[in-house]
Design a protein around this motif. Structure first.
Motif, PDB file in Angstrom:
ATOM      1  N   ARG A 185       0.832  -1.200   0.000  1.00  0.00           N
ATOM      2  CA  ARG A 185       0.000   0.000   0.000  1.00  0.00           C
ATOM      3  C   ARG A 185       0.874   1.261   0.000  1.00  0.00           C
ATOM      4  N   ARG A 186       2.029   1.216   0.662  1.00  0.00           N
ATOM      5  CA  ARG A 186       2.948   2.351   0.591  1.00  0.00           C
ATOM      6  C   ARG A 186       3.434   2.548  -0.841  1.00  0.00           C
ATOM      7  N   ALA A 187       3.667   1.445  -1.545  1.00  0.00           N
ATOM      8  CA  ALA A 187       4.087   1.543  -2.942  1.00  0.00           C
ATOM      9  C   ALA A 187       2.976   2.134  -3.808  1.00  0.00           C
ATOM     10  N   ASP A 188       1.723   1.742  -3.528  1.00  0.00           N
ATOM     11  CA  ASP A 188       0.587   2.323  -4.264  1.00  0.00           C
ATOM     12  C   ASP A 188       0.518   3.829  -4.047  1.00  0.00           C
ATOM     13  N   ARG A 189       0.644   4.224  -2.789  1.00  0.00           N
ATOM     14  CA  ARG A 189       0.570   5.652  -2.455  1.00  0.00           C
ATOM     15  C   ARG A 189       1.729   6.424  -3.074  1.00  0.00           C
ATOM     16  N   PHE A 190       2.911   5.835  -3.051  1.00  0.00           N
ATOM     17  CA  PHE A 190       4.083   6.494  -3.621  1.00  0.00           C
ATOM     18  C   PHE A 190       3.920   6.718  -5.119  1.00  0.00           C
ATOM     19  N   ALA A 191       3.366   5.726  -5.804  1.00  0.00           N
ATOM     20  CA  ALA A 191       3.145   5.870  -7.249  1.00  0.00           C
ATOM     21  C   ALA A 191       2.223   7.052  -7.533  1.00  0.00           C
ATOM     22  N   GLU A 192       1.187   7.204  -6.697  1.00  0.00           N
ATOM     23  CA  GLU A 192       0.292   8.352  -6.875  1.00  0.00           C
ATOM     24  C   GLU A 192       1.013   9.666  -6.607  1.00  0.00           C
ATOM     25  N   LEU A 193       1.797   9.727  -5.536  1.00  0.00           N
ATOM     26  CA  LEU A 193       2.520  10.958  -5.237  1.00  0.00           C
ATOM     27  C   LEU A 193       3.391  11.373  -6.412  1.00  0.00           C
ATOM     28  N   VAL A 194       4.172  10.448  -6.937  1.00  0.00           N
ATOM     29  CA  VAL A 194       5.113  10.784  -8.006  1.00  0.00           C
ATOM     30  C   VAL A 194       4.378  11.203  -9.275  1.00  0.00           C
ATOM     31  N   THR A 195       3.367  10.434  -9.675  1.00  0.00           N
ATOM     32  CA  THR A 195       2.684  10.747 -10.933  1.00  0.00           C
ATOM     33  C   THR A 195       1.870  12.040 -10.818  1.00  0.00           C
ATOM     34  N   HIS A 196       1.216  12.263  -9.683  1.00  0.00           N
ATOM     35  CA  HIS A 196       0.464  13.508  -9.500  1.00  0.00           C
ATOM     36  C   HIS A 196       1.408  14.704  -9.431  1.00  0.00           C
ATOM     37  N   LEU A 197       2.509  14.557  -8.705  1.00  0.00           N
ATOM     38  CA  LEU A 197       3.446  15.671  -8.568  1.00  0.00           C
ATOM     39  C   LEU A 197       4.070  16.027  -9.919  1.00  0.00           C
ATOM     40  N   ASP A 198       4.376  15.024 -10.706  1.00  0.00           N
ATOM     41  CA  ASP A 198       4.898  15.265 -12.051  1.00  0.00           C
ATOM     42  C   ASP A 198       3.920  16.104 -12.864  1.00  0.00           C
ATOM     43  N   LEU A 199       2.663  15.744 -12.814  1.00  0.00           N
ATOM     44  CA  LEU A 199       1.637  16.472 -13.561  1.00  0.00           C
ATOM     45  C   LEU A 199       1.465  17.894 -13.033  1.00  0.00           C
ATOM     46  N   LEU A 200       1.420  18.049 -11.729  1.00  0.00           N
ATOM     47  CA  LEU A 200       1.199  19.360 -11.109  1.00  0.00           C
ATOM     48  C   LEU A 200       2.341  20.333 -11.406  1.00  0.00           C
ATOM     49  N   LEU A 201       3.565  19.822 -11.502  1.00  0.00           N
ATOM     50  CA  LEU A 201       4.704  20.705 -11.748  1.00  0.00           C
ATOM     51  C   LEU A 201       4.904  21.004 -13.230  1.00  0.00           C
ATOM     52  N   ARG A 202       4.276  20.223 -14.088  1.00  0.00           N
ATOM     53  CA  ARG A 202       4.394  20.460 -15.526  1.00  0.00           C
ATOM     54  C   ARG A 202       3.269  21.343 -16.067  1.00  0.00           C
ATOM     55  N   GLU A 203       2.092  21.266 -15.425  1.00  0.00           N
ATOM     56  CA  GLU A 203       0.911  21.952 -15.946  1.00  0.00           C
ATOM     57  C   GLU A 203       0.380  22.941 -14.908  1.00  0.00           C
ATOM     58  N   GLY A 204      -0.231  24.012 -15.394  1.00  0.00           N
ATOM     59  CA  GLY A 204      -0.681  25.061 -14.495  1.00  0.00           C
ATOM     60  C   GLY A 204      -2.037  24.833 -13.871  1.00  0.00           C
ATOM     61  N   ASP A 205      -2.841  23.936 -14.428  1.00  0.00           N
ATOM     62  CA  ASP A 205      -4.212  23.715 -13.959  1.00  0.00           C
ATOM     63  C   ASP A 205      -4.483  22.227 -14.028  1.00  0.00           C
TER      64      ASP A 205
END
Length: 296
Positions: free
Chosen positions: A121-141
């Motif tokens: 479950r930590r691995a599941d959560r980590f995957a979400e953190l990384v993929t969401h953070l990647d998107l948030l830092l690349r796009e403005g909205d």
């Protein structure tokens, strides 16, 4: 091979400023700090916020790269983390790297009252953190819904100074984490093999790291990525090497790990009477190796 350092966030302002400026003067490539709310034997002593510490460091340095080793989802949400990192990248004029890890079941895993997670479950959560953070830092909205994290019309404007975003240094040893590193990381981070016995030898440790590097390269190839395009960072202090008894001993250890494919080696700034105790002259001598190690 690059040579970097870690300055734990245990120092009040005057001492902290001196440490960060000294790291720059000594010629380290990057100075990192731990992103925890508390940590192991330092739990009951001074411990400051990592991101505010890096903001302070950015304000008193000019060439030194700065970063976390590592930020985890134990108490960070990708929406607020993205805003903080964007701001830090601006304050530092594009000198920021964010280290990212899955988090453990240690001190700051339970501080917010969340139930403990299994490794899966930590691995599941980590995957979400990384993929969401990647998107948030690349796009403005960004609007994205996940099992652990949700963003609704999250604005990250004007975006990062570094394009397309701040570099990620992904800490991982398992297959899922290595796939995340291969897909999203500009660097991969290891502290060695945490499964080795306490009496493991340096040779056993190096063999494990060699296998980690091979698995990282295989993950890159599976993602159609050139394995040479990802940096390999070794955080020392947790290996069965007596690397800090002398400058020569450290150089031998560094060169041995360069042969395994490590491209950046990170040394803790000395803290007396702790596991990171080191003669100050040895620390300065290690920093002086940077030019010769750059050719390794």
């Amino acid at each position: 091979m690059r040579l970097s350092t870690v300055i734990l966030p245990i120092h009040a302002r005057a001492a902290a400023v001196a440490h960060w400026q000294r790291a720059e003067q000594l010629g380290f490539h990057t100075a990192y700090t731990y992103d925890h709310l508390s940590w192991r034997t330092f739990r009951d002593g001074p411990w400051f916020d990592a991101l505010l510490t890096l903001a302070q460091a950015a304000s008193v340095t000019s060439t030194l790269r700065l970063g976390t080793l590592v930020t985890t989802p134990n108490f960070r949400h990708p929406v607020t983390l993205a805003k903080d990192l964007m701001t830090l990248d601006d304050i530092s004029d594009g000198r920021l790297t964010v280290g990212l890890g899955a988090g453990t079941d240690g001190f700051d895993a339970a501080v917010l009252g969340e139930p403990p997670l299994t490794p899966k479950r930590r691995a599941d959560r980590f995957a979400e953190l990384v993929t969401h953070l990647d998107l948030l830092l690349r796009e403005g909205d960004v609007s994205v819904a996940g099992e652990f994290f949700t963003a609704f019309e999250a604005r990250t404007i004007p975006g990062c100074v570094q394009r397309p975003r701040i570099p990620f240094a992904v800490a991982a040893t398992g297959p899922r984490g290595l796939r995340l590193a291969a897909r999203h990381g500009q660097s991969w981070v290891t502290t060695g093999d945490p499964t080795l016995e306490e009496d493991a030898t340096a040779e056993q440790s190096r063999a494990s790291i060699a296998r980690q590097v091979a698995r990282l390269e295989a993950a890159c190839e599976a993602d159609n990525r050139d394995p040479a395009s990802i940096e390999r960072v070794l955080l020392t202090g947790f290996l069965p090497d007596d690397a800090f008894r002398s400058v020569a001993a450290f150089e031998d250890v560094a060169r041995a790990h360069a042969e395994l494919g490590i491209t950046e080696i990170v040394v803790h700034a000395p803290i007396p009477d702790t596991q990171f105790a080191m003669d100050e002259a040895v620390y300065e001598g290690i920093a002086g190796l940077a030019p010769s190690l750059a050719d390794v």
